[in-house]
Design a protein around this motif. Sequence first.
Motif, mmCIF file in Angstrom:
data_model
loop_
_atom_site.group_PDB
_atom_site.id
_atom_site.type_symbol
_atom_site.label_atom_id
_atom_site.label_comp_id
_atom_site.label_asym_id
_atom_site.label_seq_id
_atom_site.Cartn_x
_atom_site.Cartn_y
_atom_site.Cartn_z
ATOM 1 N N LYS A 173 -33.982 -13.782 7.154
ATOM 2 C CA LYS A 173 -33.167 -12.653 6.859
ATOM 3 C C LYS A 173 -33.615 -11.445 6.154
ATOM 4 N N LYS A 174 -32.671 -10.265 6.156
ATOM 5 C CA LYS A 174 -33.273 -9.174 5.519
ATOM 6 C C LYS A 174 -33.053 -9.014 4.194
ATOM 7 N N ASP A 175 -32.256 -9.607 3.415
ATOM 8 C CA ASP A 175 -32.210 -9.622 1.886
ATOM 9 C C ASP A 175 -32.043 -11.123 1.567
ATOM 10 N N TYR A 176 -32.472 -11.385 0.301
ATOM 11 C CA TYR A 176 -32.445 -12.627 -0.309
ATOM 12 C C TYR A 176 -32.044 -12.488 -1.802
ATOM 13 N N VAL A 177 -31.232 -13.220 -2.444
ATOM 14 C CA VAL A 177 -30.975 -12.921 -3.877
ATOM 15 C C VAL A 177 -31.994 -13.327 -4.727
ATOM 16 N N ASN A 178 -32.821 -14.302 -4.550
ATOM 17 C CA ASN A 178 -34.118 -14.784 -5.273
ATOM 18 C C ASN A 178 -35.211 -15.139 -4.272
ATOM 19 N N GLU A 179 -35.853 -14.013 -3.663
ATOM 20 C CA GLU A 179 -36.997 -14.178 -2.724
ATOM 21 C C GLU A 179 -37.843 -15.240 -3.158
ATOM 22 N N ASP A 180 -38.529 -15.337 -4.423
ATOM 23 C CA ASP A 180 -39.397 -16.110 -4.704
ATOM 24 C C ASP A 180 -39.008 -17.656 -4.767
ATOM 25 N N ILE A 182 -37.270 -18.856 -2.014
ATOM 26 C CA ILE A 182 -37.245 -19.087 -0.429
ATOM 27 C C ILE A 182 -38.694 -19.328 0.139
ATOM 28 N N ALA A 183 -38.681 -20.453 0.716
ATOM 29 C CA ALA A 183 -40.134 -20.990 1.170
ATOM 30 C C ALA A 183 -40.569 -20.098 2.268
ATOM 31 N N HIS A 184 -39.811 -19.888 3.347
ATOM 32 C CA HIS A 184 -40.090 -19.276 4.467
ATOM 33 C C HIS A 184 -40.441 -17.841 4.180
ATOM 34 N N LYS A 185 -39.669 -16.987 3.179
ATOM 35 C CA LYS A 185 -39.986 -15.758 2.696
ATOM 36 C C LYS A 185 -41.234 -15.707 2.147
ATOM 37 N N ARG A 186 -41.439 -16.697 1.256
ATOM 38 C CA ARG A 186 -42.718 -16.624 0.547
ATOM 39 C C ARG A 186 -43.990 -16.503 1.417
ATOM 40 N N VAL A 187 -43.776 -17.519 2.539
ATOM 41 C CA VAL A 187 -44.903 -17.617 3.653
ATOM 42 C C VAL A 187 -45.062 -16.258 4.519
ATOM 43 N N VAL A 188 -43.925 -15.436 4.572
ATOM 44 C CA VAL A 188 -44.000 -14.208 5.242
ATOM 45 C C VAL A 188 -44.709 -12.949 4.492
ATOM 46 N N ASP A 189 -44.601 -13.375 3.144
ATOM 47 C CA ASP A 189 -45.288 -12.550 2.312
ATOM 48 C C ASP A 189 -46.796 -12.815 2.300
ATOM 49 N N GLY A 197 -48.876 -6.941 9.733
ATOM 50 C CA GLY A 197 -48.541 -6.828 10.994
ATOM 51 C C GLY A 197 -48.377 -8.045 11.696
ATOM 52 N N SER A 198 -49.150 -9.186 11.148
ATOM 53 C CA SER A 198 -48.822 -10.473 12.027
ATOM 54 C C SER A 198 -47.711 -11.261 11.511
ATOM 55 N N GLU A 199 -46.894 -10.948 10.530
ATOM 56 C CA GLU A 199 -45.916 -11.798 9.842
ATOM 57 C C GLU A 199 -44.630 -11.560 10.785
ATOM 58 N N PRO A 200 -43.864 -12.810 10.730
ATOM 59 C CA PRO A 200 -42.632 -12.520 11.503
ATOM 60 C C PRO A 200 -41.679 -11.681 10.874
ATOM 61 N N GLN A 201 -40.707 -10.828 12.001
ATOM 62 C CA GLN A 201 -39.751 -9.853 11.366
ATOM 63 C C GLN A 201 -38.477 -10.662 11.272
ATOM 64 N N VAL A 202 -37.456 -9.818 10.710
ATOM 65 C CA VAL A 202 -36.226 -10.245 10.328
ATOM 66 C C VAL A 202 -35.457 -10.809 11.865
#
Length: 337
Positions: A173-180, A182-189, A197-202
């Motif tokens: 998703k575009k935004d998360y309340v607590n990004e730290d 969120i497992a898949h958001k941490r992977v994207v980071d 440039g290799s990371e998945p997009q929204v």
Amino acid sequence: RCLGVADGTTYHARRMLLETVQMVQQFTPCKVVYGDTDSVMVVFDGRLSNEAAFDLGDQAAAFITDKFPAGVELEMEKTFYPYMLINKKRYAGLSYVRNKQGQVVFNEVDAKGIELARRDNCLLAKAVYERGLNALLYERNVTLCCERVAGELQRMASNDFELDQYIVSKQLKKDYVNEDAIAHKRVVDKMRERRPGSEPQVGDRVPYVIIQNAKAKAKVADRAEDPEYVRQHPMLKIDRCHYAQTQIINPIAALLEPVKDAPLHLLQAPLSVMERQRDRQTTLGAFLQPIDRDAPTSSTRAFDPVPHVAAIKPPLGAPRKNVSKKQKKSLHDFLAQ
């Protein structure tokens, strides 16, 4: 104005649902077990066959349709036997439908809201859950369900499954309340930091796995990792205990919660093995294994936790040393060294 139309639609759908419940109970003795905006599930009194239940459902649908205004039509969709209702919007059963020839025939395992139908579970968890569920639906055997699941957990303990079986995916998703957290958001980071440039997009689904961490209390999000990165770094190990507990044992326990005396203890033994493997613990039995005196020795031989305890004996005729009580050591003291 659009909000008012939506509210009005929801209100009338709810009203018609309640009226349907009342009318089907007026038509024939039954128990309504589930209802939402587009369906009502009932259990008819008596032990009816699928054909008889379908015929009665057709009659009930026609009876209720006559009570509603023109244009509103109810139809008999399917029967379930057996049917497991876990809680609201979570059920599973063997469904039967009427074919073009008018015969009531088996259709499929119909599941909603359970692990079998969720996209964010790994392939292994779905396969194990399906094996257990099939034992309940087809064999109607709770013990067999637990035995099958325990067998798959034992295979996990033996490390029989490839990395692909543990991959989970969730939509970014575009935004998360607590990004730290969120497992898949941490992977994207992490992917962005390593290779911009290799990371998945929204909107993309982000694949990831959960790996072991030296810190015992590390958060799941901190242990989430890109599967390709794990393949390239063999020292990273899948946290099989996490998958076994959260994606297999807990869902199976919830599935069997209504069943008294379900042998869920069968699932704990392989989990304990995986926990010892993760923590690099050795059972007492491993220390007490007999020693093969004929085995060749070398400096490269695998470390034996107690290499020569059973083999040390004084030579024949040698004088015995007097050992005071203070010098004697128990097995507990030995293992504590």
